[in-house]
Write an enzyme that holds these catalytic residues in place. Structure first.
Site, PDB file in Angstrom:
ATOM      1  CD  GLU A 128      -3.088  -0.699   0.152  1.00 19.77           C
ATOM      2  OE1 GLU A 128      -2.758  -0.685  -1.044  1.00 19.77           O
ATOM      3  OE2 GLU A 128      -4.246  -0.493   0.520  1.00 19.77           O
ATOM      4  CB  THR A 181      -5.217   5.825  -2.629  1.00 15.68           C
ATOM      5  OG1 THR A 181      -6.067   4.805  -3.168  1.00 15.68           O
ATOM      6  CG2 THR A 181      -5.370   5.872  -1.133  1.00 15.68           C
TER       7      THR A 181
HETATM    8  N1  LIG Z   1      -0.504  -4.972  -8.692  1.00 12.70           N
HETATM    9  C1  LIG Z   1      -1.014  -3.750  -8.626  1.00 12.70           C
HETATM   10  N2  LIG Z   1      -2.341  -3.590  -8.486  1.00 12.70           N
HETATM   11  C2  LIG Z   1      -2.887  -2.358  -8.420  1.00 12.70           C
HETATM   12  N3  LIG Z   1      -2.177  -1.218  -8.510  1.00 12.70           N
HETATM   13  C3  LIG Z   1      -0.841  -1.324  -8.644  1.00 12.70           C
HETATM   14  C4  LIG Z   1      -0.204  -2.588  -8.702  1.00 12.70           C
HETATM   15  N4  LIG Z   1       1.117  -2.381  -8.825  1.00 12.70           N
HETATM   16  C5  LIG Z   1       1.320  -1.056  -8.861  1.00 12.70           C
HETATM   17  N5  LIG Z   1       0.134  -0.405  -8.758  1.00 12.70           N
HETATM   18  C6  LIG Z   1      -0.036   1.046  -8.765  1.00 12.70           C
HETATM   19  O1  LIG Z   1      -0.692   1.478  -7.580  1.00 12.70           O
HETATM   20  C7  LIG Z   1      -1.559   2.580  -7.875  1.00 12.70           C
HETATM   21  C8  LIG Z   1      -2.990   2.212  -7.468  1.00 12.70           C
HETATM   22  O2  LIG Z   1      -3.121   2.480  -6.183  1.00 12.70           O
HETATM   23  P1  LIG Z   1      -4.350   3.278  -5.604  1.00 12.70           P
HETATM   24  O3  LIG Z   1      -4.181   3.103  -4.145  1.00 12.70           O
HETATM   25  O4  LIG Z   1      -4.412   4.651  -6.149  1.00 12.70           O
HETATM   26  O5  LIG Z   1      -5.586   2.475  -6.187  1.00 12.70           O
HETATM   27  P2  LIG Z   1      -6.530   1.435  -5.480  1.00 12.70           P
HETATM   28  O6  LIG Z   1      -5.787   0.456  -4.697  1.00 12.70           O
HETATM   29  O7  LIG Z   1      -7.429   0.872  -6.509  1.00 12.70           O
HETATM   30  O8  LIG Z   1      -7.347   2.398  -4.572  1.00 12.70           O
HETATM   31  P3  LIG Z   1      -8.318   2.052  -3.389  1.00 12.70           P
HETATM   32  O9  LIG Z   1      -7.455   1.480  -2.305  1.00 12.70           O
HETATM   33  O10 LIG Z   1      -8.944   3.344  -3.030  1.00 12.70           O
HETATM   34  O11 LIG Z   1      -9.296   1.084  -3.884  1.00 12.70           O
HETATM   35  C9  LIG Z   1      -1.501   2.811  -9.359  1.00 12.70           C
HETATM   36  O12 LIG Z   1      -0.590   3.850  -9.619  1.00 12.70           O
HETATM   37  C10 LIG Z   1      -0.966   1.493  -9.888  1.00 12.70           C
HETATM   38  O13 LIG Z   1      -0.238   1.644 -11.097  1.00 12.70           O
HETATM   39  N1  LIG Z   2      -8.543   4.431   4.238  1.00 13.55           N
HETATM   40  C1  LIG Z   2      -7.931   4.695   2.975  1.00 13.55           C
HETATM   41  C2  LIG Z   2      -8.311   3.614   2.008  1.00 13.55           C
HETATM   42  C3  LIG Z   2      -7.662   3.801   0.675  1.00 13.55           C
HETATM   43  O1  LIG Z   2      -8.022   2.756  -0.141  1.00 13.55           O
HETATM   44  C4  LIG Z   2      -8.384   6.049   2.464  1.00 13.55           C
HETATM   45  O2  LIG Z   2      -9.585   6.315   2.525  1.00 13.55           O
HETATM   46  O3  LIG Z   2      -7.548   6.831   2.009  1.00 13.55           O
END
Ligand SMILES: Nc1ncnc2c1ncn2[C@@H]1O[C@H](COP(=O)(O)OP(=O)(O)OP(=O)(O)O)[C@@H](O)[C@H]1O
Ligand SMILES: N[C@@H](CCO)C(=O)O
Length: 309
Positions: A128, A181
């Site tokens: 994360e 995020t």
């Molecule tokens: N295996 C992966 N899966 C998802 N995102 C990845 C991965 N590897 C790298 N990333 C990078 O992490 C970022 C995505 O993270 P972000 O926390 O913004 O999205 P999210 O996890 O979908 O959000 P949320 O936690 O709100 O659902 C992007 O920049 C993406 O390219």
């Molecule tokens: N608790 C986190 C979750 C991100 O996926 C936020 O709201 O920023």
């Protein structure tokens, strides 16, 4: 074990009042990943489907987490990894968390299960951090433990599994825009008023009490966020209209899923959830913005093995 295929669920973090402290796992929606042991002593990502993500193991958080765990365990094998994303990054449904939690779970199995779920959560939090700059535990612990979770403490890390009332259903509407995020965290206030803090922690208490007693009305009254939602909802087109549509059609409450843009609602029965989905859907159909929407039960299982050899 030489090969493992796992399913890692999508998750809803915060659940309105519990920013960074509450999460739940969804049934049916999630990623699959295959981890093959090799004799090469290298980690490779050999296939990615469902999202445009880097193959470089120092950029994809699957590689980042796997590398750290392999080094810490002095693993005497290499890995070929296939990633099948079931939903998009930047959705608010814990895409990075599904990858990170799934990786820790699979590595633990291949290493002979040396770690507890809380220790795996700590490794997944490093994923994360790579994705958004913060070591957040809500999505990854929900994915690993399943059900509802409370992060009672970050330091030391303490995860509490909460009961899942049997008739609860989640509706999730995902507008097809990406909110990183990290960006959604940058808009948050650095300080909150005592008045808001009191409202917020009272709601967290109410929600948890409602989960323990299956008091659906108390759960609904507690689904309020006076700190994060007022700021973040400006990033989500038509948030208020969709939230109102959910509540007016019988949902217990609704809010932003994680960092958004997904909007979630909780309902007491499948029949109500179907009605809520219909009304959230027709509200968004008039906006001209592409979206997807689904109903889900809360998964009590978390990351699981699909098959292994
Ligand atoms: N295996 C992966 N899966 C998802 N995102 C990845 C991965 N590897 C790298 N990333 C990078 O992490 C970022 C995505 O993270 P972000 O926390 O913004 O999205 P999210 O996890 O979908 O959000 P949320 O936690 O709100 O659902 C992007 O920049 C993406 O390219
Ligand atoms: N608790 C986190 C979750 C991100 O996926 C936020 O709201 O920023």
């Amino acid at each position: 074990m030489d090969k493992i295929k796992i399913f890692s669920p999508a998750t809803v973090a915060n659940i309105s009042c519990g920013f960074d402290a509450l999460g739940l796992a969804l049934e049916g929606k999630g990623d699959e990943m295959v981890f093959n042991k090799t004799t090469t002593n290298t980690i490779r990502i050999t296939k990615i489907e469902g999202a445009n993500l880097p193959y470089n193991i120092d950029e994809n958080l699957v590689g980042i987490v796997a590398k750290i765990m392999m080094q810490d365990a002095n693993a005497n094998f290499g890995l070929d990894i296939e990633i099948y994303k079931g939903f998009k990054p930047g959705s608010g449904l814990g895409s990075s968390a599904a990858s990170a939690a799934g990786t820790t779970f699979a590595l633990n199995e291949l290493l002979g299960k040396p770690y507890t779920k809380t220790q795996l959560t700590k490794y997944a939090m490093l994923g994360e951090e790579a994705a958004c700059g913060s070591q957040i535990a809500d999505n990854v612990s929900a994915a690993l433990f399943g059900g509802f979770v409370l992060i009672r403490s970050y330091n030391p890390l303490e995860i509490v599994s909460l009961p899942v009332p049997k008739d609860l259903f989640v509706t999730a509407l995902h507008p097809q825009i990406e909110i990183k995020t990290e960006d959604a965290r940058n808009v948050l206030p650095k300080e909150v008023s005592l008045k808001s803090a009191i409202t917020q922690w009272s709601n967290v208490g109410g929600l948890i009490s409602g989960l323990y007693t299956s008091d659906y009305d108390l759960i609904g009254r507690s689904l309020q966020d006076v700190i994060v939602e007022p700021v973040r909802k400006k990033l989500i087109p038509h948030f208020d209209a969709v939230k109102n549509a959910a509540i007016n059609s019988g949902a217990l409450g609704a809010g932003i899923s994680g960092a958004g843009p997904t909007i979630f609602a909780l309902s007491k029965s499948e029949v109500t959830a179907k009605n809520v989905l219909k009304n959230m859907q027709s509200t968004y159909e008039n906006t001209g913005i592409d979206f997807s929407i689904f109903n889900s039960k809360i998964s009590t299982q978390g990351v699981r093995i699909v098959n292994s050899e």
